[in-house]
Each structure stands twice: as structure tokens, then as C-alpha cells.
Design an enzyme around this catalytic site. Structure first.
Site, PDB file in Angstrom:
ATOM      1  N   GLY A   9       0.820  -1.210   0.000  1.00 59.53           N
ATOM      2  CA  GLY A   9       0.000   0.000   0.000  1.00 59.53           C
ATOM      3  C   GLY A   9       0.846   1.249   0.000  1.00 59.53           C
ATOM      4  N   SER A  11       1.454   3.572  -2.628  1.00 60.10           N
ATOM      5  CA  SER A  11       1.322   4.580  -3.680  1.00 60.10           C
ATOM      6  C   SER A  11       0.700   5.888  -3.224  1.00 60.10           C
ATOM      7  CB  SER A  11       0.494   4.014  -4.839  1.00 60.10           C
ATOM      8  OG  SER A  11      -0.840   3.748  -4.422  1.00 60.10           O
ATOM      9  N   ARG A  12       0.054   5.897  -2.053  1.00 61.40           N
ATOM     10  CA  ARG A  12      -0.631   7.113  -1.605  1.00 61.40           C
ATOM     11  C   ARG A  12      -0.596   7.205  -0.084  1.00 61.40           C
ATOM     12  NH1 ARG A  12      -6.963   6.193  -2.908  1.00 61.40           N
ATOM     13  NH2 ARG A  12      -6.146   6.399  -5.029  1.00 61.40           N
ATOM     14  N   ASN A  87       1.540  -1.814   5.263  1.00 69.02           N
ATOM     15  CA  ASN A  87       0.752  -0.596   5.432  1.00 69.02           C
ATOM     16  C   ASN A  87      -0.618  -0.686   4.779  1.00 69.02           C
ATOM     17  OD1 ASN A  87       0.365   2.467   5.749  1.00 69.02           O
ATOM     18  ND2 ASN A  87       0.292   2.196   3.526  1.00 69.02           N
ATOM     19  N   SER A 140      -3.409   1.189  13.983  1.00 68.53           N
ATOM     20  CA  SER A 140      -4.289   2.351  14.116  1.00 68.53           C
ATOM     21  C   SER A 140      -4.614   2.552  15.592  1.00 68.53           C
ATOM     22  CB  SER A 140      -5.594   2.135  13.343  1.00 68.53           C
ATOM     23  OG  SER A 140      -6.542   3.150  13.620  1.00 68.53           O
ATOM     24  N   TYR A 153     -13.065  -3.655  11.942  1.00 65.09           N
ATOM     25  CA  TYR A 153     -11.787  -3.016  11.599  1.00 65.09           C
ATOM     26  C   TYR A 153     -10.942  -2.775  12.853  1.00 65.09           C
ATOM     27  CZ  TYR A 153      -8.541   0.595   9.918  1.00 65.09           C
ATOM     28  OH  TYR A 153      -7.420   1.326   9.624  1.00 65.09           O
ATOM     29  N   LYS A 157      -7.203  -4.364  13.952  1.00 70.99           N
ATOM     30  CA  LYS A 157      -6.029  -3.541  14.247  1.00 70.99           C
ATOM     31  C   LYS A 157      -5.491  -3.871  15.641  1.00 70.99           C
ATOM     32  CE  LYS A 157      -5.536  -1.090  10.494  1.00 70.99           C
ATOM     33  NZ  LYS A 157      -4.314  -1.196   9.644  1.00 70.99           N
TER      34      LYS A 157
END
Length: 257
Positions: A9, A11-12, A87, A140, A153, A157
Site C-alpha cells: 500500500g 502509492s498514496r 501498510n 491504528s 476493523y 487492528k
């Protein structure tokens, strides 16, 4: 010879910030992206302009077989691996009244299983080649503090934070460290100006009065993979400007994030 890092992950957002930070520190970089190839191409160009090698791959990491395959490919293209940064992830808020199996499978596959399986491949390579490697999982603060509609979620985490504790014990005999970073509210778009970071309701709830930026996380990654952090392993470190330190009655106007 340059050290080598593989980032899932990348690219951004936070992943991109980490990729650029480590390229500036002299690392060759391989990273995955999900959909936006133009973002991946732009990042590769920036890294090449910094004088480092770069490889990128489209990957649907929620699919069971992909994390192992793509991590092996990255190690092959890089010619080894010194650092793994897991990530890739996506937040999906869900109520227990409407949760479905497809959502559970997606969130589990991307946010937990992919981390385990990429770590397996990287750790085995490091052990077999006697590399004192570094592994970082991006978790997170939602894995530490509970929020409404965040059961799946957030709990995954939290599982990542527990996962690295056992892995730290197992990998210590090979001089490999593994740690988790838990960002809070982080701006992943825009120019990251102070004005932008201080704007909005969420910023008002943070003691430092601004959202995080990718480089806040990237700076900690750079430290944790350095020799200065060689005695740190099995830790989850928050990067949240103090966001989850507040109790509900201490927040401005009683607000909630």
C-alpha cells in the site's frame, strides 16, 4: 550498496510518505498499489529521481494467495530485503445489525491476513540470509480505543498490536525486530499545509490541534529501522497528536471523534 524495503500500500497517503522518506535515506523501494497506476508511476519517478531503484505492483492483497506471491516477487526484484513495512489497509465502518460475510472477509484479508503472510515471507528470507531485518506493521489508534460501528476493523487492528508481541519473541533470536505504529487522524491528501491540518472538527479534538501528515509516521518508521532503535521490539507506538488521551468529558464541547 543500498538497503532494500518493500512497502504494501505504498502509492498514496502514509505508504507514499514512507516510500519517499526511505528513498531519501538511501533505500531501494518496492511497493504495491491497488487501483491507481498513475499514482504508482508518479511515485516511482520521484524515487528514481532520488537515485534509488524502484519497483511497483498492482495487488489485491485481500486475496489469500497474493501477499506471499507479491512479497516473493518484490524480494526477487530488489535483490533482497532489509525492511518490510505492511501498510495496506482500508477502513470499513459496519454495524453488527447489518454486517455481512463479504465485508468481514475483505477487512480480515486486507488488514490482518496480508500482514501475517507478507511477514512470513520476509522473515524467512531474513533468517535464511542472516539479515538483521526490521519489520513494521501500520496499525491504528482504533486498535486501542473503541468507536461505534468499528468492531471489525478496530478489533483486527488490535489483533495486529498483539500479533507483533509474539512475533517479536520468535524473531529476536535472529536479530530481527518487529514493531507496530498506530496513527490517529491523518490527512492523506492535499498539500499538508498547517492551515489544512488544523482545519475541521477532528482537528479541534486533538490536543496538538492538527491532524497528522504521512511524514509524521514516516519519521517514526525511519527511526525504528535504524541502528538507534535496534533494542526496541514488540512495541505499538501511537502517532496521534494525543488524540486518544482525552476522556469523553475532556474533549472540547464534549465532542467525539
Amino acid at each position: 550498496m543500498s538497503k532494500k524495503v518493500f512497502i504494501t500500500g505504498g502509492s498514496r497517503g502514509i505508504g507514499r510518505g514512507i516510500a519517499l522518506r526511505l528513498a531519501k535515506a538511501g533505500y531501494d523501494v518496492a511497493f504495491t498499489y491497488h487501483l491507481e497506476q498513475n499514482e504508482a508511476e508518479t511515485l516511482k519517478t520521484e524515487i528514481l529521481n532520488l537515485g534509488q531503484n524502484c519497483f511497483y505492483y498492482q495487488a489485491s492483497l485481500q486475496d489469500a494467495s497474493i501477499p506471499e506471491q507479491i512479497t516473493k516477487k518484490a524480494i526477487e526484484d530488489l535483490g533482497g530485503i532489509d525492511v518490510l513495512v505492511c501498510n495496506a489497509g482500508k477502513t470499513k465502518f459496519t454495524s453488527i445489525r447489518t454486517i455481512d460475510l463479504e465485508t468481514i472477509d475483505f477487512v480480515y484479508g486486507l488488514n490482518y491476513r496480508s500482514y501475517v503472510m507478507s511477514t512470513k515471507i520476509a522473515a524467512n528470507y531474513m533468517i535464511e540470509n542472516q539479515i538483521p531485518g526490521r519489520i513494521i506493521h501500520i496499525s491504528s489508534t482504533r486498535g486501542i480505543r473503541a468507536y461505534r460501528d468499528d468492531a471489525i476493523y478496530g478489533s483486527l487492528k488490535a489483533a495486529l498490536n498483539r500479533l507483533i508481541q509474539s512475533l517479536a519473541i520468535e524473531l529476536a533470536e535472529y536479530n530481527i525486530t518487529i514493531n507496530s505504529i498506530a496513527p490517529g487522524a491523518t490527512s492523506t491528501r492535499g498539500n499538508y499545509s498547517l492551515e489544512e491540518l488544523q482545519s475541521g472538527h477532528i482537528s479541534s479534538l486533538i490536543p496538538l490541534k492538527r491532524k497528522g501528515k504521512p511524514d509524521d509516521v514516516a519519521g517514526l518508521v525511519e527511526f525504528l529501522i535504524s541502528d538507534d532503535a535496534s533494542y526496541i521490539t514488540g512495541e505499538t507506538i501511537k502517532v496521534d497528536g494525543g488524540l486518544i488521551l482525552y476522556g469523553p468529558n475532556e474533549r472540547p464541547n464534549g465532542g467525539q471523534f
